[in-house]
Design a protein around this motif. Structure first.
Motif, PDB file in Angstrom:
ATOM      1  N   UNK A 104       0.823  -1.043  -0.232  1.00 51.40           N
ATOM      2  CA  UNK A 104       0.051   0.412  -0.356  1.00 51.40           C
ATOM      3  C   UNK A 104       0.770   1.546  -0.306  1.00 51.40           C
ATOM      4  N   UNK A 105       2.428   1.495   0.844  1.00 50.40           N
ATOM      5  CA  UNK A 105       2.811   2.566   0.567  1.00 50.40           C
ATOM      6  C   UNK A 105       3.675   2.554  -0.556  1.00 50.40           C
ATOM      7  N   UNK A 106       3.940   1.611  -1.738  1.00 47.37           N
ATOM      8  CA  UNK A 106       4.268   1.244  -2.425  1.00 47.37           C
ATOM      9  C   UNK A 106       3.365   2.244  -3.676  1.00 47.37           C
ATOM     10  N   UNK A 107       2.388   1.680  -3.548  1.00 47.31           N
ATOM     11  CA  UNK A 107       0.843   2.559  -4.353  1.00 47.31           C
ATOM     12  C   UNK A 107       1.303   3.996  -3.995  1.00 47.31           C
ATOM     13  N   UNK A 108       0.582   4.303  -2.282  1.00 42.94           N
ATOM     14  CA  UNK A 108       0.681   5.559  -2.853  1.00 42.94           C
ATOM     15  C   UNK A 108       1.517   6.579  -3.250  1.00 42.94           C
ATOM     16  N   UNK A 109       3.636   6.524  -2.853  1.00 45.77           N
ATOM     17  CA  UNK A 109       4.212   6.850  -3.593  1.00 45.77           C
ATOM     18  C   UNK A 109       3.920   6.649  -4.832  1.00 45.77           C
ATOM     19  N   UNK A 110       3.963   5.917  -5.527  1.00 47.18           N
ATOM     20  CA  UNK A 110       3.522   5.902  -7.095  1.00 47.18           C
ATOM     21  C   UNK A 110       2.143   7.119  -8.331  1.00 47.18           C
ATOM     22  N   UNK A 111       1.139   6.650  -6.725  1.00 47.49           N
ATOM     23  CA  UNK A 111       0.559   7.872  -7.183  1.00 47.49           C
ATOM     24  C   UNK A 111       0.735   9.062  -7.055  1.00 47.49           C
ATOM     25  N   UNK A 112       1.593   9.108  -6.046  1.00 47.73           N
ATOM     26  CA  UNK A 112       1.989  11.077  -5.873  1.00 47.73           C
ATOM     27  C   UNK A 112       2.688  11.093  -6.688  1.00 47.73           C
ATOM     28  N   UNK A 113       4.038  10.442  -7.075  1.00 48.67           N
ATOM     29  CA  UNK A 113       5.219  10.526  -8.383  1.00 48.67           C
ATOM     30  C   UNK A 113       3.776  10.869  -9.696  1.00 48.67           C
ATOM     31  N   UNK A 114       3.081   9.997 -10.437  1.00 44.96           N
ATOM     32  CA  UNK A 114       2.341   9.662 -11.410  1.00 44.96           C
ATOM     33  C   UNK A 114       1.443  11.429 -11.209  1.00 44.96           C
ATOM     34  N   UNK A 115       0.316  11.476 -10.410  1.00 44.16           N
ATOM     35  CA  UNK A 115      -0.332  13.401  -9.753  1.00 44.16           C
ATOM     36  C   UNK A 115       0.671  14.423  -9.955  1.00 44.16           C
ATOM     37  N   UNK A 116       2.218  14.187  -9.853  1.00 45.30           N
ATOM     38  CA  UNK A 116       3.601  15.166  -9.819  1.00 45.30           C
ATOM     39  C   UNK A 116       3.631  15.325 -11.235  1.00 45.30           C
ATOM     40  N   UNK A 117       3.810  14.323 -11.832  1.00 42.77           N
ATOM     41  CA  UNK A 117       3.902  14.435 -13.291  1.00 42.77           C
ATOM     42  C   UNK A 117       2.694  14.949 -14.290  1.00 42.77           C
ATOM     43  N   UNK A 118       1.682  14.305 -13.713  1.00 44.30           N
ATOM     44  CA  UNK A 118       0.850  14.934 -14.592  1.00 44.30           C
ATOM     45  C   UNK A 118       0.588  17.125 -14.802  1.00 44.30           C
ATOM     46  N   UNK A 119       0.977  16.872 -13.026  1.00 45.08           N
ATOM     47  CA  UNK A 119       0.824  18.331 -12.417  1.00 45.08           C
ATOM     48  C   UNK A 119       1.868  19.385 -13.642  1.00 45.08           C
ATOM     49  N   UNK A 120       3.072  18.159 -14.232  1.00 45.75           N
ATOM     50  CA  UNK A 120       3.804  18.976 -14.490  1.00 45.75           C
ATOM     51  C   UNK A 120       3.146  19.682 -16.354  1.00 45.75           C
ATOM     52  N   UNK A 121       2.889  18.528 -16.683  1.00 44.64           N
ATOM     53  CA  UNK A 121       2.233  19.015 -18.015  1.00 44.64           C
ATOM     54  C   UNK A 121       1.396  19.418 -18.039  1.00 44.64           C
ATOM     55  N   UNK A 122       0.484  19.539 -16.579  1.00 40.85           N
ATOM     56  CA  UNK A 122      -0.905  20.473 -17.000  1.00 40.85           C
ATOM     57  C   UNK A 122      -0.413  22.013 -16.828  1.00 40.85           C
ATOM     58  N   UNK A 123       0.664  22.203 -15.727  1.00 45.51           N
ATOM     59  CA  UNK A 123       0.676  23.551 -15.779  1.00 45.51           C
ATOM     60  C   UNK A 123       1.950  23.919 -16.742  1.00 45.51           C
ATOM     61  N   UNK A 124       2.392  23.473 -17.565  1.00 48.96           N
ATOM     62  CA  UNK A 124       2.878  23.803 -18.673  1.00 48.96           C
ATOM     63  C   UNK A 124       1.622  24.388 -19.850  1.00 48.96           C
ATOM     64  N   UNK A 125       0.497  23.319 -19.299  1.00 47.90           N
ATOM     65  CA  UNK A 125      -0.138  23.777 -20.965  1.00 47.90           C
ATOM     66  C   UNK A 125      -1.404  24.931 -20.400  1.00 47.90           C
ATOM     67  N   UNK A 126      -1.475  25.322 -19.138  1.00 46.52           N
ATOM     68  CA  UNK A 126      -2.179  26.517 -18.175  1.00 46.52           C
ATOM     69  C   UNK A 126      -0.719  28.035 -18.455  1.00 46.52           C
ATOM     70  N   UNK A 127      -0.037  27.500 -18.694  1.00 45.52           N
ATOM     71  CA  UNK A 127       1.467  28.935 -18.561  1.00 45.52           C
ATOM     72  C   UNK A 127       0.971  29.015 -20.374  1.00 45.52           C
ATOM     73  N   UNK A 128       1.629  27.558 -21.280  1.00 41.52           N
ATOM     74  CA  UNK A 128       0.310  28.520 -22.719  1.00 41.52           C
ATOM     75  C   UNK A 128      -0.175  28.786 -23.208  1.00 41.52           C
TER      76      UNK A 128
END
Length: 313
Positions: A104-128
């Motif tokens: 379960x800890x691994x699942x949560x850590x991976x979820x957090x990393x994936x959310x941050x990766x998606x956040x990078x793409x979304x913030x790039x898009x919002x900047x454009x």
């Protein structure tokens, strides 16, 4: 020249991926691959942490920058990049050392990393989109941004968290408690299902379309207003540099999300290109910006010679 360079570089990356994605990784290479990922993630984390610290401190201690939504999104984007690589170092470090940690800890850590990766793409898009809106609707831009700023940022993070949280909740509902707290040496994730990967790929395609549309509109308006003339090429260069950086970030996501079968060289190449694209973000969107660069000296340590009394100089 910049346009030709961008086209040639994009073509080179496409040829590189198509030529390398033709074999599978053997089981013996997985441990080596995790070790490489730890080193690359760690190096990118140290670099982006320093740059992010400079940018965040400068923005949050300068009222003019803090009230500009572009720099607030820049801070969020840089924080996502740094945190993504920090979590990548931890996760692949656990896999490399094969440390026992509950599933379960691994699942949560991976979820957090994936959310941050998606956040990078979304913030790039919002900047454009923010840049496009400020150029196409300069009179309505300040009022519109003040009205929708909080709502858009809340929606952005909801979208970033929705996919990983949803699939982890579904996995928890289908698994027993004993299975979830069982020690997992390979540190698995719940985001390997076809539905999860398809939704992630759909989000990337949608973000790419928004970014491309924004920059096409910016180019059209720039040429119409005469901002991209030979005498004033800085705007054109900036736009093309931003497009190149986004190519470095978004193109490697396709084989990562779709899990294309490829050999060790292709995996490492794709991974390094993806992280280098991230590491360039603080420079491309932050340190190249004149407003931010002018404020940086106030937050950097003074040179030793500047601290000497006037009589000793």
């Amino acid at each position: 020249m910049w346009f030709n360079f961008t086209c040639y570089f994009s073509g080179f990356l496409c040829l590189l991926y198509s030529g390398l994605l033709n074999a599978t990784i053997s089981g013996d290479d997985i441990g080596l691959l995790d070790t490489v990922k730890v080193c690359v993630h760690g190096g990118i984390f140290l670099t982006t942490f320093f740059l992010t610290y400079l940018i965040v401190v400068t923005v949050f201690h300068t009222a003019e920058l803090l009230h500009n939504v572009r720099f607030v999104m820049l801070c969020q984007h840089c924080a996502c990049v740094t945190s993504f690589n920090a979590l990548g170092t931890v996760l692949h470090g656990l896999r490399t050392l094969r440390l026992p940690i509950n599933r379960l800890t691994c699942w949560v850590l991976f979820d957090f990393q994936v959310a941050l990766g998606r956040g990078m793409g979304i913030t790039l898009t919002l900047t454009a989109l923010n840049t496009c809106l400020s150029i196409l609707r300069p009179l309505h831009y300040p009022t519109l941004v003040r009205r929708i700023r909080s709502s858009v940022m809340a929606l952005a993070w909801f979208v970033a968290l929705f996919n990983p949280v949803l699939f982890t909740v579904l996995a928890c509902a289908q698994s027993s408690w004993a299975y979830m707290v069982e020690l997992d040496l390979v540190c698995s994730t719940t985001l390997e299902s076809p539905a999860s990967r398809f939704s992630s790929l759909a989000l990337v395609v949608f973000l790419v379309l928004l970014i491309m549309t924004s920059y096409v509109l910016i180019y059209m308006e720039g040429y119409r207003a005469g901002h991209f003339s030979r005498a004033n090429s800085s705007g054109r260069h900036t736009t093309l540099i931003h497009m190149l950086q986004m190519i470095l970030y978004l193109l490697p996501l396709v084989p990562i999300i779709t899990r294309w079968k490829h050999n060790m060289a292709a995996t490492v190449t794709n991974f390094v290109v993806f992280l280098v694209g991230q590491a360039l973000s603080p420079v491309v969107y932050g340190l190249r910006c004149r407003e931010l660069r002018e404020q940086l000296p106030r937050f950097l340590p003074p040179k030793h010679g500047n601290n000497l009394p006037q009589s000793d100089r």
